[in-house]
Motif scaffolding. Structure first.
Motif, PDB file in Angstrom:
ATOM      1  N   ILE A  36      12.181 -47.591  -0.174  1.00  0.00           N
ATOM      2  CA  ILE A  36      13.401 -48.183   0.375  1.00  0.00           C
ATOM      3  C   ILE A  36      14.360 -48.573  -0.752  1.00  0.00           C
ATOM      4  CG2 ILE A  36      14.311 -50.197   1.614  1.00  0.00           C
ATOM      5  CD1 ILE A  36      11.794 -50.024   3.391  1.00  0.00           C
ATOM      6  N   ILE A  40      18.150 -47.040  -1.332  1.00  0.00           N
ATOM      7  CA  ILE A  40      19.338 -47.900  -1.420  1.00  0.00           C
ATOM      8  C   ILE A  40      20.069 -47.654  -2.733  1.00  0.00           C
ATOM      9  CG2 ILE A  40      20.093 -50.310  -1.649  1.00  0.00           C
ATOM     10  CD1 ILE A  40      17.892 -51.014   0.405  1.00  0.00           C
ATOM     11  N   VAL A  44      23.935 -46.226  -3.205  1.00  0.00           N
ATOM     12  CA  VAL A  44      24.955 -46.955  -3.957  1.00  0.00           C
ATOM     13  C   VAL A  44      25.541 -46.070  -5.052  1.00  0.00           C
ATOM     14  CG1 VAL A  44      25.314 -48.887  -5.556  1.00  0.00           C
ATOM     15  CG2 VAL A  44      24.076 -49.252  -3.420  1.00  0.00           C
TER      16      VAL A  44
END
Length: 63
Positions: A36, A40, A44
């Motif tokens: 996870i 992420i 980004v």
């Protein structure tokens, strides 16, 4: 050569007797957390790349 053999034997003993290995459920939770976090981070960085690319393309097209 005896120093190498001693080193290997002590390493095996430490890995077998002194290391605290995670349980399967702990390993699963940690793996999911890393997955996870990596996703992420990738999102980004991808968003930043898209914004910079769009901004620079717009800027260069002004000239």
């Amino acid at each position: 050569m005896s120093k190498v053999t001693t080193y290997i034997n002590e390493t095996v003993e430490e890995m077998r007797d002194k290391v605290s290995w995670p349980t399967y459920s702990e390993l699963q939770r940690s793996s999911v957390l890393v997955l996870i976090g990596s996703l992420i981070f990738a999102l980004v960085v991808g968003a930043m790349d898209f914004v910079f690319d769009s901004g620079l393309t717009w800027f260069y097209n002004q000239f």
